[in-house]
Structure formats: structure tokens, C-alpha cells
Design a protein around this motif. Structure first.
Motif, mmCIF file in Angstrom:
data_model
loop_
_atom_site.group_PDB
_atom_site.id
_atom_site.type_symbol
_atom_site.label_atom_id
_atom_site.label_comp_id
_atom_site.label_asym_id
_atom_site.label_seq_id
_atom_site.Cartn_x
_atom_site.Cartn_y
_atom_site.Cartn_z
ATOM 1 N N VAL A 56 -18.564 31.451 46.968
ATOM 2 C CA VAL A 56 -18.892 30.115 46.468
ATOM 3 C C VAL A 56 -20.405 30.032 46.327
ATOM 4 O O VAL A 56 -21.133 30.383 47.267
ATOM 5 C CB VAL A 56 -18.415 29.037 47.462
ATOM 6 C CG1 VAL A 56 -18.782 27.645 46.964
ATOM 7 C CG2 VAL A 56 -16.910 29.145 47.708
ATOM 8 N N VAL A 57 -20.854 29.591 45.176
ATOM 9 C CA VAL A 57 -22.274 29.316 44.988
ATOM 10 C C VAL A 57 -22.394 27.868 44.549
ATOM 11 O O VAL A 57 -21.898 27.493 43.490
ATOM 12 C CB VAL A 57 -22.908 30.233 43.922
ATOM 13 C CG1 VAL A 57 -24.392 29.910 43.775
ATOM 14 C CG2 VAL A 57 -22.702 31.697 44.274
ATOM 15 N N VAL A 58 -23.027 27.063 45.372
ATOM 16 C CA VAL A 58 -23.200 25.661 45.017
ATOM 17 C C VAL A 58 -24.687 25.349 45.077
ATOM 18 O O VAL A 58 -25.391 25.817 45.970
ATOM 19 C CB VAL A 58 -22.370 24.736 45.942
ATOM 20 C CG1 VAL A 58 -22.823 24.803 47.380
ATOM 21 C CG2 VAL A 58 -22.381 23.304 45.427
ATOM 22 N N GLU A 59 -25.152 24.616 44.088
ATOM 23 C CA GLU A 59 -26.587 24.344 44.036
ATOM 24 C C GLU A 59 -26.827 22.941 43.503
ATOM 25 O O GLU A 59 -26.047 22.427 42.706
ATOM 26 C CB GLU A 59 -27.297 25.360 43.158
ATOM 27 C CG GLU A 59 -26.691 25.551 41.796
ATOM 28 C CD GLU A 59 -27.310 26.726 41.045
ATOM 29 O OE1 GLU A 59 -28.515 26.689 40.791
ATOM 30 O OE2 GLU A 59 -26.546 27.660 40.710
ATOM 31 N N TYR A 60 -27.897 22.366 43.953
ATOM 32 C CA TYR A 60 -28.261 21.019 43.523
ATOM 33 C C TYR A 60 -29.775 21.013 43.353
ATOM 34 O O TYR A 60 -30.523 20.933 44.318
ATOM 35 C CB TYR A 60 -27.822 20.002 44.562
ATOM 36 C CG TYR A 60 -27.693 18.575 44.059
ATOM 37 C CD1 TYR A 60 -28.473 18.108 43.001
ATOM 38 C CD2 TYR A 60 -26.799 17.687 44.622
ATOM 39 C CE1 TYR A 60 -28.339 16.807 42.537
ATOM 40 C CE2 TYR A 60 -26.660 16.380 44.167
ATOM 41 C CZ TYR A 60 -27.447 15.948 43.127
ATOM 42 O OH TYR A 60 -27.322 14.648 42.668
ATOM 43 N N ASP A 82 -29.277 18.737 38.528
ATOM 44 C CA ASP A 82 -28.544 19.947 38.203
ATOM 45 C C ASP A 82 -27.679 20.393 39.386
ATOM 46 O O ASP A 82 -27.987 21.342 40.090
ATOM 47 C CB ASP A 82 -29.572 21.022 37.823
ATOM 48 C CG ASP A 82 -28.932 22.326 37.440
ATOM 49 O OD1 ASP A 82 -27.793 22.320 36.970
ATOM 50 O OD2 ASP A 82 -29.578 23.379 37.637
ATOM 51 N N LEU A 83 -26.584 19.694 39.567
ATOM 52 C CA LEU A 83 -25.584 20.053 40.586
ATOM 53 C C LEU A 83 -24.550 20.948 39.915
ATOM 54 O O LEU A 83 -23.960 20.575 38.899
ATOM 55 C CB LEU A 83 -24.914 18.775 41.099
ATOM 56 C CG LEU A 83 -23.692 18.954 42.003
ATOM 57 C CD1 LEU A 83 -24.060 19.606 43.318
ATOM 58 C CD2 LEU A 83 -23.017 17.608 42.267
ATOM 59 N N ALA A 84 -24.339 22.125 40.484
ATOM 60 C CA ALA A 84 -23.428 23.067 39.838
ATOM 61 C C ALA A 84 -22.691 23.862 40.886
ATOM 62 O O ALA A 84 -23.232 24.151 41.957
ATOM 63 C CB ALA A 84 -24.209 24.014 38.931
ATOM 64 N N GLN A 119 -22.683 19.501 36.686
ATOM 65 C CA GLN A 119 -22.700 18.048 36.566
ATOM 66 C C GLN A 119 -23.433 17.546 35.347
ATOM 67 O O GLN A 119 -23.137 16.467 34.842
ATOM 68 C CB GLN A 119 -23.334 17.431 37.824
ATOM 69 C CG GLN A 119 -23.119 15.960 37.989
ATOM 70 C CD GLN A 119 -24.180 15.077 37.364
ATOM 71 O OE1 GLN A 119 -23.855 13.944 37.040
ATOM 72 N NE2 GLN A 119 -25.404 15.539 37.165
ATOM 73 N N GLU A 120 -24.412 18.274 34.862
ATOM 74 C CA GLU A 120 -25.140 17.778 33.695
ATOM 75 C C GLU A 120 -24.322 17.944 32.418
ATOM 76 O O GLU A 120 -24.686 17.427 31.371
ATOM 77 C CB GLU A 120 -26.507 18.460 33.587
ATOM 78 C CG GLU A 120 -27.411 18.075 34.749
ATOM 79 C CD GLU A 120 -28.889 18.334 34.487
ATOM 80 O OE1 GLU A 120 -29.219 18.973 33.479
ATOM 81 O OE2 GLU A 120 -29.710 17.885 35.306
#
Lengths: 366, 366, 366, 366
Positions: free
Chosen positions: A155-159, A253-255, A269-270
Motif C-alpha cells: 500500500v502506498v498512500v500519500e497526501y 494531492d491525496l492518492a 483525490q484531485e
């Protein structure tokens, strides 16, 4: 609905009001918008609320509304983090349901108290982890739950944001970088918890351990403004969480990217109305919000057919509409719970301490 | 140019041949394509090389070519990692220039030996860190060097592949997951070093410390196939490096994002002809390869005007053409050096050890 | 290969040389690079050609090369349009194969003469409609031929550039806007024919009628610089063709969209390594160049696996490599033929006349 | 607000209700939702309207609401096209303001009657050309008006859908392909007018002449389902308009590109929160909705900061909020006017006739 906070200069107050109103199931009829009585009445007018229902405190609102036949059924907490707990506890004590902005509280202990209190005073309690209201986030969750990507591996989650890359000027920025109003975390508490909740929500899997590296990049900043974290999920999947408010020029930029042994998925999210599904054999499929091929949860979360964009207000409205259904007795709900709030606070507390102490891998226990 | 490796079933051999040939400055005229004399001759024919110049060993090639007036001026090493060092050392000893595939060697000690040897036997030596040959990567480097993003704060570099998410079948996969042929690192050695070199190349700044978490995700795998790493750059910038070969469905998704206090930039190898420049005040600019507004290095690395895509072969050709210029006496060169190769080996050795020992932050010394 | 044109200041000459050389099957060994003998010899050196094989005219080249054992097997015509026909006819007359830049000639009559001549003097003849060499263009063609989108209904093809939006300065611009060198069409002849050929190539269907509206937008321009055209295909499908060199800021935006009753597809030259497949039931699939799921033609046209970008030079190289195979006796070829060249000239002549005369729908007969 | 139409099975009725409600300035309090009294009352309840204010006809609604102190101030017409005119005229005659779905009417004569009537009975009148409510569409208009692209040269507007590529099943599809309910145009009336209005709105320039080619692609269809049109703008700019409902697999792909001698811009409804600005000297800028650098109109049309997506409901809400302001006396408004409605009807009538008669270029006079 009665709003707590959301007075002059508030960004999130009007956002809650619009989202709550969108589907026509909720009316904002009262508020403790400001501690100043005159300003609270004035704010009421701005929200289309009768001025006499603009109260100078939550206690005043709870007391007065309890006397009305058409009194509020729940409050929404939209204050800086430091005031979340006291408001939630007052409402729970009064038997009034609660929707609260995230993070649930300013400290982990406060979060524990609320969870404990809810056991004895069960009222509907929801957290506006807005991004879990997006149709395609719910689609991701449903597909992963049904085995679409096989065993979870990565899982790669970034904000990524950039708006605090300079000096923190203005009401919105100032309270977030001040421990007295923000609590013990900066970026981790403001957006890191969003990323974390999204990762657990989408995968249906809990993070068991973290290895956190939080930094304060802008000179003079006390709280963290840039976070990076390795994750180990229950079941063994590996993960990475990034959150930053100093990635100059980035917006919101939440992805999230999730991979199993049978496939992967990406969402951002964008550009929220498309979900990318990666196939093990190569190639990818673009799934579009509003399409009839989507699952039940995603369908129920869309108002418009494919190609007609919906956005963040609609995602938040989905949480409100689910919550309204819950208040009217609907059994099941995707609204983030107090338990998810508690996990978020555990993340903040654990990450802040572990990073400060250079502790390496630590358990994320609640 | 004489090729070492690149025999039947090789992926990278023909790639080197095409790229070297593209600009018309280099001719592939000999090769130690295979240890089997017949197969080496046969391969020679496939490459358009005279069969008698298809040798069964590097030593045979070096000896025979030294006798020819039109003998090779340099070798390209395109073997599995385990054979890099011995080939490089033989060529250096013979006074023949070397272009070598990355990683430079299989062990850090071998890399040190080569660097030491080059001090006494200086021959032109280059490493085909292909991605640093892309025009817009060079543009990024030039812009950052000239202060375009201000003080460096944050670097996120990632290299995501999915092709080893299943069983490692086929020649290409098999040698990479076997320590006897790959060396001490799996994913970190195969693609992690690319990401690392790109980060240092683009920022012009060295990584001072790392905190590495390497994992072997596919059951039964010995070497790492998924890497994540926190970085601290000299000067204090924070960073993150991800490399994975088990992100199911991903192709060759190498991407870098760099942020300073004045702006940011993003580049992605799968869409290499555009560079996104983020502005502190909001909005972004898309810079296109081939446009006349680009700097000298990017201009010199493009063959076509904006809108006419160039790809990976052209990026690699840029390294070859620079190297050819260097062989003819051009003083300055962007071709990755043996020092960069040594740093890559230090990264591999350090990351593998630190992750195994759960060592937290460690220095990256060479 | 002997090059006709490509002297000092040429853009397309070096492009042909690089593409022809890429796969190692063709060597540029001679050229009539310039009418000035000294400059032609000098250009030869620049191309890595022996100076004595840099001739001052095509006739000189044909005569001299015919005497050599290692003489040229074909010529590539890379001159301004006005000189195409005479060069092609000379080569055909000499029994030498021809690769020619598009459009085939400057006038429709010249094109007819060449086709007639080829009947009596059959030599391999190809046109460098470069874009039909892209792997995913070939994939589109193959999928449509196999019924993937059902009955063809609608085609939208466009070619948008902006580089002639200002004054036409420089060698490249000047000859294109001058009827003496460009022929009877401006934009329609320079890029409109590319779009047209692409539409017919991809659909495997001929355009039966057109309704053309050509304009000269930049003040003082004689030839068209902006074209729009309705199309009717044999079989009844509807279509639209746009081509413009005055869409300020556009690069080389050639794109095609094709729809049938069962599905659709989109492809764009500026992002050539992905093909979008639209499904009737909603959603879309992204097909990636280099993936093993592609058809034979696309596979044979790729040098690298998915995620490793190839570009325009590789597309053109595919035409050259096919042509080289054809010269060595391979029966089938995707290299655009003289018939396709003739159709392009018919398009130019018909569109220019019909637009000038405001003729509405006219047949596109060859 | 009183809604006309929007009964069971309506798509657009609930959309109007949500959008009108979003900003809290408008309340839906009555409706002639259905001609069946019981169903209208039932629909009222579904909309949160008091059942007694669910009327069986517009006349009944106008009569009853006129008697109430809290009666409606305007109606929204959301019926099939054939009923637009009679509803609008009844409201105007009663002195009640009107928001109407597009196209304004079913025939050009009806549109003329409404415009004439409004001269004698001036009431606020708006048309829900929703797409002109997007912030970045308004930004485009403002930038073009201020000279950002110089002299207008070329406009390409397209509106691509695929949902009528198969049989027209279901309430939404059926009325649109039936001349009795849709009026004289099919696709041109349903979405072509959106594209047309967008082109005139964004450029601030009227289309003077058209050359139209309308087709009915699906076998058995009476009205057009695929339109293509050349445009000539007042002032000489060239243009192209495409609209189709048979581009299989497309969603709601409305896009506009505008070019002048100094620059260009591109916007696409499926990705509405970014505007691409093309520069004459190469490169492009991406402008993001919600950013503080935008002009007044765009700022006033955004509720959220950059990176927080807004969608179609918000765009429509912008029209409603502007209209509400106008009802309260705000002088200036961007809400599309009856004149724009009349132009749309002229487009439909002119295009249908000209295409049928193969008339070539014709004036677009109103």
C-alpha cells in the motif's frame, strides 16, 4: 443539525453546511458559531439560521434546543482540534448524536475517554473523514474485500500539500502550526490521519506497526510539517505513508495505490471520478464514477451518471446522508466511527513519540 | 564498440546496440557475446558484426582487437551483475575504455577496486544509468542547479514495476532473483540504484544517511523485491525512495518529485517528454522536450522539436554520444561516472545490511 | 540507402538517417544532399558517408552508384515537395527502389504518372507516412479489422500544430508556405495528408466524399494554414478531419478517435505508447505498447517491453525495417504504398478545389 | 422556487433541486411535478416539499402560490423540450421569474415569442446552460475578453457522448429521440446547443455563419444523433463544432479549445478543475480552480481552495446563486439569458434545415 464552530473566517464551517444540505435530508437550524454572542447571532444569519438559534456556547445550544420540538438531532464539530473532545463529550452526555471533524481529539487520552463514554451513552457518532465518502474509494474497498487484487501486498498512500511551505499566515494556517490549538501533531494530525484512515478503509486491514520519520522543515516550526512512515499491516502487507504540507506548489494531492498478488488499483483525490485498475497480465482499466457497472456502495454514493463530475462536497454529503439514514434507523453505515477516530489518534501519538525517540518499528496499539 | 554479453535471449544487448548506433558516431564491430564460440559467432551475425569478431571471451576480444587497426575503442558490459567487475578490470588493465551496465559490480569491494584501478590506469569509464540521459532530466538538473526551486527540501523518487510479482520465469527474471548472478541485492540492485542515481543526479546533492526497509514479498524469494527508504541529503533535505518489482500491473514507473522553498518539479519516465514545474504561488507549467526555451543540456539531448516523442533508446543514445565525444576529447560529460557507480554499490550494501539488522538511520559512506 | 535532400539546415534528413540506421538493417552510404557539389560532400561527412559519395545531383548518384558493387539499393527522397516527383521518376526509371517523404508529389498529375510508371517498372516504393509505423496505430488497425468496434460509424482525426501561427521564418517554414516549393496545398499537404492517411490506414476503409473548408488565417498567407473537412467513408461512416498549423501553442498533436456500434478507440501521437479502448457498456481500457497481449503487428513494431517509451524515430524505423525486409523478399508489408500516396494527392487537389469553389460535398476519386 | 417537471424517473429534476439548494439561498417549496395529482403530491414529499404544494399543473401552482405570503418567486422548467414554451409563457404572464432548462423551446418561433413577451413583461429569465457556470469557463471568458490570446482565430468545441449508440431505451432516451417531445432537433438540441453556447460565451463572439452536417446514425432514428458543423465567427475566426450521442463509450466529453494570434486555451468538462493555457513561444500553463490567482468571476464561482474538486452540481449552483442574487437586485449576472436561448434555437432550426437541404454556408440570423 447544530454546528459547533464555523464562525467568521472559518473554511470548514460553510463546507459542512453545504454538504449537509445537498441531499435535502439535513437542515442546519442552530449553531454555537462563536463564543461572542453577537457574532454567533450574526453568523447564524449568514448560514440562514434564525438568529436566536445562534448560541454563544455549545452548552447554551444543547440546553435551549432540548426544549424545542424541532430541536437539533445532532451536532457537527468544526472547531480547531483542541476543542473537539470537550464538545463531543458534552453532546454525548446530553444524548445528542455527533458528527465530528477529524482528528477526533487533540490527545490520545481524550479519544479513549470518548470511546469509553460511548459504551455507556451510545449515541450515533461519526467522523468526517471526507475522502472515504468518494464513490470510487468505496468501490475500491468493495473490490478489494471481494478479492479483486488477491492477497494484499503493498500500500502506498500519500497526501501532498504545499500551502504551508511558506510562513503560516492567516487563521487557517496559524492554528494548525500551534500546539495549543492543533494538539500534538501538525501535518500528521491535519492530513496524515486522512491518509492513514484511507489506507485502512480501502484495504479493510489494520496497520499493525509503523516506523515514522516526522520533520519540521520550515525554520521555526514546532510541529511536524512533513511525515514519512513505513507501515506493516496485519497479515504482513508492506506500506508507505507520506504526508507533507511543504511540497511547494502541490494542492490537495491525496492518492492511494494498493497491490495484491492478483492486481492493483490507483486512485487520486484531485481526479476523483476515475479509478485505475491494473491487471497482472498488463494493461489497465479505467473505471468511471457513475457508471452502471459499479457496485452497490459506489452507485449509492453517486448522484450523476458517468462523465458528470462530482467533487469533495458530494463526498462529504455522502457521509452526512449516510449519517442521516443512521439517525432514522438504517442499520449499516460507512460513516467513519469513533473507533476509527481512536486509531487516528493512536497513529498521531505513536508516530510523534516514535519519531522523536528514533524508535524504529513500534506497534500501533489502541 | 565491443559488446560483452548480449547473446541469445538478452534483452539489454540489442538495446545497447541500437542506442549506440542511433546517432551514427559509434559502430558495434566486435563482441564477446557468449562463452560458446559458435553461439558468439552466430550472435555476431545477428548484430551485423563480422562473424570472426564474435569472440568466446573478453580476453580473446581484447587480445585480437588490439592487433587490428580498426579495433574496438571501448567495450560495453551488458552481462548479469556478477560478471561486471571482472570485465571492467580486464578492459581497464588493457587500456580500453568502458561503458558498463549498472549496478557497477556485484559487491562494494569490487566497486572500490575499480575506482582504485582507474586512478592508476585512467581510461574513460561510463555507466549506463539510462534515465539520466533524458533531456528533461537534464533540464531538471540544470534548473535546480540554477536555483529554480530555491533551497532543496524534499525529494520523492520511486521506481515501480510489477513484472516480478509472479514467479520469476525466463532468463531475464531468473538471474535477477538469484544471488549468484545478481549479487547481494535484488530489486535494490536492479532498479533501486536507478532511482538513487536519479535523485542525486537531478538534485546535485548527495544522500548522507538512509533508513532502509527491504522486503522479499513473493514467497520463497531470497533477495529483496520491494524496497522503501527514508533519505537525508547533505544539507538537510528529506527524502523518500521506493523501488518495487512486485507492484502488480505497473510497468516501468520511475518518477521523481523535488521540492524546494521556492517551487517544485515532477518528472515521470513513462511520459518522459514533459516536465511539470510547480509554482509556490499556485498553478503549474508544463515544459515540453524539444522546445527552444530549454537549457543547453536538454537542447543538446533532443533530436526532434516539441511534440515529436523521443524515448528510452534516445536517452541511452545520449549517454553513448556523450561518451563518444569524450573519447574524442570533449572535456565535460554528463555520462555517469565510476564514482556514481561506487555510490550505487554503497547504497546497495548499506541498505541490505541496515535493513537486515534493523539498524535505523545509517551513514551512506563510500 | 542514398538520400536525396537532407543538406544543411534540413530537419527531416537527419531524422531519416537515424531511423533508417536504428535497427541495423540499413546503411546510409550515399546522398545527393545538395546541388552544390562542395556542400554535398561536406554534408556526406556529417552523415558519416564517404565524401566522394556525396553527389551534386540524383542523376550523378544513380549513375555512379550503379557502377559500384556496394551501390545503393534504394533512395530516400527528403526534399521539399516540388522535387519529389522528378526524383521518384528518375529512380524508378533506373530500377532503383524508392522511399519518399509525403506528400508523394506536388500535383495530382505527377502522382498519377508515378503510379502509371510503377506498373511498367515495378520497383519497391514506399512513403514515409511515419505515424502508421507506431505499434499502437498498427494495433488499432488490427483490432478494427477483426471487428473489435463492430460496424464503423464515426472517425475524428485531427492534426494540430501552432508553429506557423506567427510569421513563417526559417528554412522549414518558408518552403512550406510557398506554392513554388510546397505545391498546391499548405497545411493540407504538409500535415492534413498525414491525418487522412492515418484515418484510412486505421479503419481499413476509404473516404468516399469530402466537404472541405480550407482557410489561410495568417495575414498575407497564400496557401491554406487551417483545414477542416467532413468525411463520408465508403460504407457510410461519418467523419471529421481537422488540420491546422495556426493553433497557437500546439506542438504535434495528431490524434484519432474511431467509433463503431460495439466500441471505440482513441490514440494520440504526443502520448503514443497508450491506446484507449472504450467499451459500449462504459469504462475504458488502456493498452500499453510493448505488452505481450498485443497483436502480431504491434509486437513486431516494438523493441522494448511495456513502460519503456518508444517514439517517433522508432515509428519511422519500423517503416524502414519493413521496407528493408521487402527489399530482401518479404512478401507482405505495412509500408504505405504509392496508391496511398496517390490518394493523398487526390485529397489535396480535391480539397483545395472544392474549398475554393465552395462546392460542398464532392467525390474523392483517384 | 417551484419546479415544473421532475416527477418520477426524472434525471434532471433532482439535479436542479440539489444545485438550487447547495448555497442555501434558494428553497424548493412547490412543484408541478406531474400531471397526475397523486403522483405530484408524492413527488413533493420526495423533494421535502409540503404535499399540498405538489400541484397537478403549472397553472394550479401559479394560482395557488400567488395567494401565499411565502409563495414561489420563480419557477424552474425541467420538462421535455416540447413543454418549455408554454410553461415559460404562463410564468411570464403571471409575472413570475423563470429558470428554464435548455434548449429554450421546441421551435424557433416559440423562442421568438418568449423574447417578445419578455419585452412587455420583463421578469428575470435564465437558462441553465450549466457548463457556463464552471469557474474555469468563466476564467477563460474573462481572460479572452482581456486580450490574453490576442485576436480570435480558431475555436474547436465538441460534445461527445455514447449513451445513445444503442437502442434508446428508458425514459431519458425515449423522449430525446422522439420529435413530439424533443422538438425539431435530436443531438443538436440536446447537447449541440450546449457546445454552441459555450463557444459564444467563452469567446464573447457570435457565430455568423454555419455549414452543418447532421446525421442519424443509428438505424431507424428520425432525429439527428451526430452533428458536425463548420463555424464562421463575427470578425472572421474559424470554428468547428462536433456533437454526438453515438460515440460509443464516451461519457460527457464536452471540451473547448480556443486560439488567437497570441496564445490558446483548452478546457474539458470531464476534468473541469484545470484550464490549460498554451503559450505562443511553447510550453503550457495549467491553471487550477480555486487558486487565488484567478479572476473575480472564477473566484466567486468556487467554494473550495485549489485541489479540492468541485463538479457539475456546483457549476449549476453557480447559475442558481447568481440568479438568486439577480432576484434580490444584483445588477450584473452571468446567467445565460433569453437572448442566448433564442440563439440556440436559431442554431437548431438553421442547422437542421441547412443540413437537410445540403445548403452549405448559411447565415445564423436571429
Amino acid at each position: 443539525m447544530g454546528l459547533v464552530g464555523g464562525g467568521p473566517g472559518s473554511f470548514i464551517g460553510p463546507v459542512h453546511a453545504m454538504a449537509a444540505r445537498l441531499d435535502g435530508r439535513i437542515q442546519l437550524v442552530a449553531g454555537a458559531f462563536s463564543r461572542d454572542a453577537a457574532r454567533s447571532r450574526e453568523a447564524a444569519i449568514g448560514y440562514g439560521v434564525a438568529p436566536e438559534r445562534g448560541y454563544p456556547s455549545l452548552d447554551a445550544m444543547l440546553a435551549a434546543e432540548a426544549q424545542r420540538e424541532d430541536g437539533i438531532e445532532f451536532i457537527t464539530i468544526a472547531t480547531p482540534n483542541a476543542h473537539h473532545a470537550v464538545a463531543a463529550k458534552a453532546a454525548i452526555a446530553a444524548g445528542v448524536a455527533v458528527m465530528s471533524d477529524k482528528p477526533m481529539t487533540a490527545t490520545l487520552d481524550e479519544a479513549r475517554e470518548i470511546v469509553a463514554m460511548l459504551k455507556h451513552n451510545p449515541v450515533p457518532f461519526g467522523l468526517t473523514y471526507t475522502y472515504s465518502g468518494y464513490p470510487l474509494v468505496r468501490e475500491m474497498r468493495a473490490r478489494i474485500a471481494s478479492g479483486a487484487i488477491g492477497t494484499l501486498r503493498k500500500v502506498v498512500v500519500e497526501y501532498n500539500q504545499g500551502w504551508l511551505a511558506g510562513d503560516a499566515n492567516g487563521k487557517q494556517a496559524e492554528w494548525r502550526v500551534d500546539p495549543r490549538t492543533a494538539g500534538l501533531g501538525g501535518c500528521i494530525a491535519d492530513i496524515g490521519v486522512h491518509a492513514f484512515q484511507l489506507a485502512e478503509f480501502v484495504t479493510g486491514t489494520r496497520v499493525a506497526q509503523i516506523n515514522a520519520d516526522l520533520g519540521a522543515v520550515v525554520p521555526g516550526r514546532v510541529l511536524d510539517d512533513d511525515c514519512q512512515m513505513f507501515l506493516r499491516f496485519a497479515g504482513g502487507a508492506r506500506g508507505l505513508l507520506m504526508a507533507s504540507q511543504v511540497m511547494t506548489g502541490e494542492g490537495n494531492d491525496l492518492a492511494i495505490r494498493v497491490y495484491g498478488d492478483k492486481g492493483g488499483m490507483r486512485w487520486n483525490q484531485e481526479n476523483p471520478n476515475q479509478l485505475t485498475v491494473l491487471k497482472a497480465e498488463g494493461g489497465m482499466e479505467i473505471v468511471r464514477a457513475g457508471d452502471p457497472s459499479l457496485g452497490t456502495a459506489a452507485q449509492a454514493s453517486s448522484r450523476l451518471p458517468g462523465g458528470h463530475p462530482e467533487g469533495l462536497l458530494e463526498a462529504l454529503a455522502n457521509l452526512y446522508t449516510d449519517f442521516a439514514g443512521h439517525l432514522r434507523g438504517a442499520p449499516d453505515t460507512l460513516v467513519p466511527s469513533a473507533d476509527e477516530g481512536l486509531r487516528g489518534m493512536a497513529l498521531i501519538a505513536t508516530a510523534v513519540a516514535a519519531s522523536r525517540d528514533n524508535a524504529g518499528w513500534v506497534d500501533l496499539a489502541v
